[in-house]
Each structure stands twice: as structure tokens, then as C-alpha cells.
Design an enzyme around this catalytic site. Structure first.
Site, PDB file in Angstrom:
ATOM      1  N   HIS A 119      10.410  50.171  19.539  1.00  0.00           N
ATOM      2  CA  HIS A 119       9.544  49.188  20.204  1.00  0.00           C
ATOM      3  C   HIS A 119       9.745  49.308  21.716  1.00  0.00           C
ATOM      4  O   HIS A 119      10.874  49.428  22.194  1.00  0.00           O
ATOM      5  CB  HIS A 119       9.910  47.787  19.713  1.00  0.00           C
ATOM      6  N   CYS A 144       6.897  41.115  17.878  1.00  0.00           N
ATOM      7  CA  CYS A 144       7.032  42.534  18.267  1.00  0.00           C
ATOM      8  C   CYS A 144       7.488  43.428  17.110  1.00  0.00           C
ATOM      9  O   CYS A 144       7.343  44.650  17.181  1.00  0.00           O
ATOM     10  CB  CYS A 144       8.000  42.679  19.435  1.00  0.00           C
ATOM     11  N   ASN A 181       5.093  46.022  27.394  1.00  0.00           N
ATOM     12  CA  ASN A 181       5.404  45.598  26.034  1.00  0.00           C
ATOM     13  C   ASN A 181       4.118  45.081  25.384  1.00  0.00           C
ATOM     14  O   ASN A 181       3.599  44.042  25.776  1.00  0.00           O
ATOM     15  CB  ASN A 181       6.471  44.493  26.100  1.00  0.00           C
TER      16      ASN A 181
HETATM   17  O1  UT7 Z   1       9.626  42.497  22.789  1.00  0.00           O
HETATM   18  C1  UT7 Z   1      10.797  41.889  22.378  1.00  0.00           C
HETATM   19  C2  UT7 Z   1      11.131  40.734  23.211  1.00  0.00           C
HETATM   20  N1  UT7 Z   1      11.354  40.954  24.596  1.00  0.00           N
HETATM   21  C3  UT7 Z   1      12.352  41.688  25.114  1.00  0.00           C
HETATM   22  O2  UT7 Z   1      12.962  42.484  24.462  1.00  0.00           O
HETATM   23  C4  UT7 Z   1      12.711  41.425  26.539  1.00  0.00           C
HETATM   24  C5  UT7 Z   1      14.195  41.516  26.687  1.00  0.00           C
HETATM   25  N2  UT7 Z   1      14.680  41.192  27.990  1.00  0.00           N
HETATM   26  C6  UT7 Z   1      14.453  41.927  29.101  1.00  0.00           C
HETATM   27  O3  UT7 Z   1      13.730  42.893  29.058  1.00  0.00           O
HETATM   28  C7  UT7 Z   1      15.154  41.545  30.370  1.00  0.00           C
HETATM   29  O4  UT7 Z   1      16.088  40.526  30.092  1.00  0.00           O
HETATM   30  C8  UT7 Z   1      14.210  41.081  31.509  1.00  0.00           C
HETATM   31  C9  UT7 Z   1      13.439  42.271  32.047  1.00  0.00           C
HETATM   32  C10 UT7 Z   1      13.235  40.040  30.979  1.00  0.00           C
HETATM   33  C11 UT7 Z   1      15.003  40.479  32.650  1.00  0.00           C
HETATM   34  O5  UT7 Z   1      15.973  41.418  33.111  1.00  0.00           O
HETATM   35  P1  UT7 Z   1      17.486  40.956  33.347  1.00  0.00           P
HETATM   36  O6  UT7 Z   1      18.197  42.114  33.867  1.00  0.00           O
HETATM   37  O7  UT7 Z   1      17.965  40.366  32.042  1.00  0.00           O
HETATM   38  O8  UT7 Z   1      17.338  39.891  34.479  1.00  0.00           O
HETATM   39  P2  UT7 Z   1      17.731  38.343  34.461  1.00  0.00           P
HETATM   40  O9  UT7 Z   1      16.789  37.577  33.600  1.00  0.00           O
HETATM   41  O10 UT7 Z   1      19.191  38.214  34.194  1.00  0.00           O
HETATM   42  O11 UT7 Z   1      17.456  37.986  35.959  1.00  0.00           O
HETATM   43  C12 UT7 Z   1      18.217  38.539  37.035  1.00  0.00           C
HETATM   44  C13 UT7 Z   1      17.682  38.001  38.326  1.00  0.00           C
HETATM   45  C14 UT7 Z   1      17.531  36.487  38.331  1.00  0.00           C
HETATM   46  O12 UT7 Z   1      17.862  36.019  39.638  1.00  0.00           O
HETATM   47  P3  UT7 Z   1      19.292  35.348  39.930  1.00  0.00           P
HETATM   48  O13 UT7 Z   1      19.382  34.203  38.991  1.00  0.00           O
HETATM   49  O14 UT7 Z   1      20.288  36.446  39.615  1.00  0.00           O
HETATM   50  O15 UT7 Z   1      19.194  35.006  41.364  1.00  0.00           O
HETATM   51  C15 UT7 Z   1      16.067  36.286  38.092  1.00  0.00           C
HETATM   52  O16 UT7 Z   1      15.590  35.077  38.642  1.00  0.00           O
HETATM   53  O17 UT7 Z   1      16.389  38.513  38.573  1.00  0.00           O
HETATM   54  C16 UT7 Z   1      15.472  37.461  38.824  1.00  0.00           C
HETATM   55  N3  UT7 Z   1      14.171  37.849  38.303  1.00  0.00           N
HETATM   56  C17 UT7 Z   1      13.276  38.554  39.021  1.00  0.00           C
HETATM   57  N4  UT7 Z   1      13.323  39.054  40.273  1.00  0.00           N
HETATM   58  C18 UT7 Z   1      12.264  39.741  40.707  1.00  0.00           C
HETATM   59  C19 UT7 Z   1      13.638  37.603  37.079  1.00  0.00           C
HETATM   60  N5  UT7 Z   1      12.416  38.131  36.997  1.00  0.00           N
HETATM   61  C20 UT7 Z   1      12.174  38.721  38.186  1.00  0.00           C
HETATM   62  C21 UT7 Z   1      11.074  39.446  38.702  1.00  0.00           C
HETATM   63  N6  UT7 Z   1      11.171  39.951  39.957  1.00  0.00           N
HETATM   64  N7  UT7 Z   1       9.964  39.685  37.973  1.00  0.00           N
END
Ligand code: UT7
Length: 325
Positions: A252, A112, A282
Site C-alpha cells: 500500500h 486502505c 495515498n
Molecule cells: O493509508 C494508511 C493510513 N495512513 C498512513 O499510513 C499515514 C501514516 N503516517 C504518516 O505517513 C506520517 O506520520 C505523516 C506523514 C502523516 C507525518 O509524518 P511524521 O514524521 O509522523 O510527522 P509528525 O506528525 O510527527 O509531525 C512532525 C512535525 C510536527 O511539528 P512539531 O510538533 O514537531 O513542531 C507537525 O506539526 O511536522 C509538522 N507537520 C508539518 N510540517 C510541514 C505536520 N504536517 C506538516 C506539513 N508540513 N504538511
């Protein structure tokens, strides 16, 4: 001598994938995706189209915008982590398709952060006299390395390409400085394990979806905010300018919450931060040049403006660039 951007162009495939479409594929919801990422829509390339096809469309527009013909281009750099083939480079396919016969062409993979790495490389090449004009492109078909059964990743990515034409200019104009960093120790935070030399491609690799991107979202999130803030401040300090001097921050486009956190830490007001991830998701190396192109189209950026770019990605890799447009 330095280099400056004299043309901009972008292309995204017409096919859209909405959050509602994703709701039918994995256990997710439009409200979760919007709240956690800000993304509503992404563009998906047709099966069989090549990254170089997307790069070609963006490049044609950038060259037309610059009033430069392909035969005037000395250097082509394509930043991508989704090349047409392992070899030859996507840049060589682009060179052939656009008819830039006298250019030398190379790919660069910094995920990225790829566009900033490519911009910095082309700028340095122009400074040392390797050429006078460069076509610098970020292009990706991330849908080819997305696991559409993994809700942690499939909601994030989109396909597209953005291109700039860089031209030799007097020092102190255009690209004022570039700042690049990597930390290979943290490679496991974002990676695609399959179809390289470590896990050569085969039915088992694809069956286990090892060709697709794996992401430790939370940890990447924290790293992205910290590193993009630090490297943005470095660009300001190096050039002796303050946050108030910046006309536009073009980060980005990974996650709205990351962008907001970086803007807040830097003290850049929301109206000076360009965001279009709600429509494209993204797009990795394509995200910054697509955003730059749209920013100008929408009248958010004018000649003479001070524009700060920053990006972060797999590697880990990150960087910034300060531009006088
Ligand atoms: O381009 C450069 C590289 N990429 C990035 O910069 C991405 C950086 N990271 C992010 O954008 C975020 O971390 C995400 C959008 C990927 C995830 O958001 P988050 O607030 O960090 O969520 P999380 O991974 O901590 O997940 C929270 C909860 C989890 O459930 P539990 O364990 O709390 O029950 C996940 O299983 O949300 C759940 N979850 C979802 N729920 C509904 C994860 N993905 C989804 C989904 N829909 N698509």
C-alpha cells in the site's frame, strides 16, 4: 479450485495537485512533504465525478486486458471508503455503467486495506462456486473527505481506481493465500467522524469539517510498519517460501518511509519493492491495484512471478496476499 488475476487496469483523473499547490493552501513545504512522505503529486477528481466513474475506466481496461466481456462477470466487488452515495452501493452503479447484467455487486469498506479484503472475498467466493469470474476494484475520491486546511492530512491523499479480473483456476496457481486482520479498538487513529449515523450530515458537521479524515499520523506509522511486516511474513510462512523467492513486493502506497521500513524488516531489496506514491499519493483502496497495474506496465512483473501484496488502513485493518502471476 482457486482464482487468478487475468486482467489489470487503472485510472487516475487528469487534474494534478503538486506540493507547490499545497504550499499555497497550508503552512507546508515541498521539501517537508517529500522528506516525510515521498509524495510529489496527487490526482484530484473533478467536482461532480463519482467514484464509480473512476472505477468504470479502470474496469474497462482490466476487462479489455483480460479479453473478458462485462456479461461474463459473475461478481463485482468495489472496495471504497468514499462511495458514490450511502445507498445503493458503488458496485451497483459500476454494474449498470459497465453493463455487467448478470453479476451480483457489493461494496466493501476496509479503508486502505480494502482491495486486499475485496480480493480475498472474491477469491473465497470463486472457491466455493458462487461464480467463475469476478471484477475486483479499489476506487476512491479521497479529496471529497480531505480537509484542505489541515496540513497533517491534506498532503497525503489522492484520487484514483484500480481493477483486476479474477478467474477460476486450478489450486496452487494465482491467489495462493490471503491473510486479513482488524483491530477496532484502535479506530480513533484514522477516522472521519461526520456524515454517518453517529453524526448525521448537516451544515454544522461540514462547517466543523467532521466529514473529513482525521489521522494520528505517528501512531498509524508505527502500527503500519509492524502489522504489514508481520502479515507479510505470515504469507511467506503459510506458503513455505522465503523472502528470496519473492519477485516483487507491492505494498500500500501511504508513505515512502513506511514502505522502506517494511522492506528493510522483511529483508526485501529496494529493487524488488514497487513504489509509485510520488505521483499519486495515498489513494487508499485504489493504491494496491494501481501499483500492480503499473508494475506490470513497467515490466517489473512477469508471468509466473511470485508477488506479495500488503496493506494497512483505518479500522484498523491490514492484510497480505501472495500471488503467482
Ligand atoms: O493509508 C494508511 C493510513 N495512513 C498512513 O499510513 C499515514 C501514516 N503516517 C504518516 O505517513 C506520517 O506520520 C505523516 C506523514 C502523516 C507525518 O509524518 P511524521 O514524521 O509522523 O510527522 P509528525 O506528525 O510527527 O509531525 C512532525 C512535525 C510536527 O511539528 P512539531 O510538533 O514537531 O513542531 C507537525 O506539526 O511536522 C509538522 N507537520 C508539518 N510540517 C510541514 C505536520 N504536517 C506538516 C506539513 N508540513 N504538511
Amino acid at each position: 479450485m482457486g482464482s487468478k488475476i487475468i486482467g489489470l487496469g487503472m485510472y487516475v483523473p487528469p487534474k494534478t495537485m503538486t506540493n507547490e499547490d499545497l504550499e499555497k493552501m497550508v503552512e507546508t513545504s515541498d521539501s517537508w512533504i517529500v522528506e516525510r512522505t515521498g509524495i510529489k503529486l496527487r490526482r484530484i477528481a473533478e467536482r461532480g465525478s463519482a467514484t464509480s466513474d473512476l472505477c468504470l475506466e479502470a474496469s474497462r481496461l482490466a476487462l479489455a486486458d483480460a479479453g473478458v466481456s462485462p456479461s461474463e462477470i459473475d461478481i463485482i466487488i468495489v472496495a471504497t471508503c468514499t462511495p458514490d452515495m450511502p445507498l445503493p452501493s458503488t458496485a451497483c452503479f459500476l454494474q449498470k455503467k459497465i453493463g455487467a447484467g448478470r453479476a451480483f455487486a457489493l461494496d466493501l469498506n476496509a479503508a486502505c486495506a480494502g482491495f486486499l479484503y475485496a480480493l480475498s472475498t472474491a477469491d473465497a467466493m470463486i472457491r466455493i462456486g458462487r461464480g467463475k469470474k469476478a471484477l475486483v476494484v479499489g476506487g476512491e475520491i479521497l479529496s471529497s473527505v480531505t480537509d484542505f486546511t489541515d496540513r497533517n492530512t491534506c498532503i497525503l491523499f489522492g484520487d484514483g481506481a484500480g481493477a483486476v479480473v479474477l478467474s477460476e483456476c486450478p489450486d496452487g496457481e494465482g491467489v495462493l493465500s490471503c491473510h486479513l486482520y482488524s483491530d477496532g479498538n484502535l479506530w480513533e487513529l484514522i477516522y472521519a467522524p461526520g456524515c454517518g449515523t453517529v453524526n448525521p450530515c448537516g451544515p454544522e458537521i461540514v462547517e466543523k469539517r467532521m466529514h473529513a479524515i482525521r489521522l494520528a499520523g505517528n501512531e498509524v506509522f508505527k502500527q503500519a510498519v509492524t502489522k504489514m511486516t508481520e502479515v507479510s511474513l505470515e504469507a511467506l510462512q503459510r506458503n513455505g517460501v522465503s523472502v528470496a523467492d519473492i519477485n516483487l513486493l507491492v505494498p500500500h502506497q501511504a508513505n515512502m518511509r513506511i514502505i522502506s521500513a517494511v522492506g528493510k524488516r522483511l529483508g526485501v531489496p529496494d529493487e524488488k519493492v514497487f513504489v509509485n506514491l510520488e505521483r499519486f499519493g495515498n489513494t487508499s483502496a485504489a493504491s494496491v491495484p494501481i501499483a500492480l497495474t503499473e508494475a506490470r506496465e513497467r515490466g517489473r512483473m512477469a508471468k509466473g512471478d511470485l508477488v506479495l501484496l500488503t496493506a494497512f488502513g483505518a479500522g484498523l485493518t491490514w492484510g497480505s496476499a501472495l500471488l503467482r502471476m
